[in-house]
Enzyme design. Sequence first.
Site, mmCIF file in Angstrom:
data_model
loop_
_atom_site.group_PDB
_atom_site.id
_atom_site.type_symbol
_atom_site.label_atom_id
_atom_site.label_comp_id
_atom_site.label_asym_id
_atom_site.label_seq_id
_atom_site.Cartn_x
_atom_site.Cartn_y
_atom_site.Cartn_z
ATOM 1 N N ASN A 1 32.628 35.013 27.230
ATOM 2 C CA ASN A 1 33.611 35.131 26.152
ATOM 3 C C ASN A 1 34.602 36.252 26.430
ATOM 4 O O ASN A 1 35.815 36.112 26.203
ATOM 5 C CB ASN A 1 32.900 35.379 24.810
ATOM 6 C CG ASN A 1 32.670 34.091 24.039
ATOM 7 O OD1 ASN A 1 33.313 33.084 24.304
ATOM 8 N ND2 ASN A 1 31.754 34.135 23.098
ATOM 9 N N GLU B 1 25.053 31.035 20.736
ATOM 10 C CA GLU B 1 24.936 30.263 21.969
ATOM 11 C C GLU B 1 23.524 29.720 22.163
ATOM 12 O O GLU B 1 23.175 29.257 23.257
ATOM 13 C CB GLU B 1 25.326 31.120 23.179
ATOM 14 C CG GLU B 1 24.344 32.212 23.560
ATOM 15 C CD GLU B 1 24.582 33.521 22.808
ATOM 16 O OE1 GLU B 1 24.108 34.554 23.281
ATOM 17 O OE2 GLU B 1 25.249 33.485 21.748
#
Length: 409
Positions: A274, A310
């Site tokens: 990210n 996630e």
Amino acid sequence: MKPIWPNLFQITLYNGPGAQQLIRRMLDDLFLPWPHIIAGLAIIICAAYSAWLGGDRFATEAIAIMIVHMSYRIAIHRHYLSYGYADRERYWTRLFFASALISGLAWGTSLSLLIVSAPNEVKYLTLTVACVIIQSATARAFMAPLPLILQTLLLVIMVVSTSVWNGDWIVAPAAVLFIAFQAGHMRHLIAMRFREWQAQKDKDHLVARLAKANDDLSEANEALRKAALTDGLTGLANRRAFDLHLELHCSPEAGTSEPVSLIFFDVDRFKSFNDTHGHQAGDHCLELIGHCARSVLTSTWQMAARYGGEEFALILPMTGADEARRIAEALREKVSHLPIPVGAEETHVTISLGVATADKLTAATPSALLTHADLALYRAKQRGRNRVEVVETASETEIHDALRYLRTT
């Protein structure tokens, strides 16, 4: 111009839902021979009385006409019963139209013969029978107005013309008054029936609209239920759906001795992904991994869920440890070769997976299965990532360390 005969019932009858069934019921009634048999017997009685009183000039002819007419009505009724409705609406409508005119002609002829030849006592009885026949036709006119009105007019014209020609002038104004009364009664009856059919049509329309509204509401409720149990990003089951499904298949109340396996997995070093590529690329990565997770399921009982962030999970009812490990390895392999688009380039990510199985030898509770799957995932992380670990037994210390590690990562 289209012929009016085939369209009589479509024009005059209710045409909403169930119209064909209504038309058939009315044809069933219109072809019944009993009204014609009763009317014929009444005319025969008048003719026999006339002959008994000496007015036998045309009594035999009147009786013969009625016998032939009653036989004809019985024959066409048997014909109707033999062949059945069978969606032949045009044929049966034309046959009834012709039969109605034949009945009017037969009644008018036989009654006119009696008016000409019968004594006065019988003439008044004959006119009374004519009025009763007209009244009966009027009562049935709502089912087929045109043929029954023509039938009645034919009868009236023949009887009145014969009476006037025979010198009974008083019959003409009486007939006019009687016909006016019957026309008003017929109009009122037809209007009442049409209002009834329109009300039925409106009711059917409202019922259909209500049924559609209920269907739409059911679909909306189903869509809302799915939305409440679906992760918006990946389309997988969300945490709430995961908890419900696991409770359903892994609680003591489930009442099954079949094994249940649980696979926990998450994306390795997803925070770094990210930070490097941005959250939009991260969301797309999770979405693609969700597709991979769904693709390895082998039955409708199995579920792929986004557990949070996630983290993902697969619930595999009726799946033992070996099969669960095979599924986990297939998923790991698929994700490792999955191209993740980031801008104009592509990259790859890996996942770590932990497998736990509850069967008749282990406590089949959701919390126990979750704990062992957590521990298996911890081992996969600790042993290098991008791997599958299976936990069968574990110490309290190892479980404690695993939970603390997973909470802080």
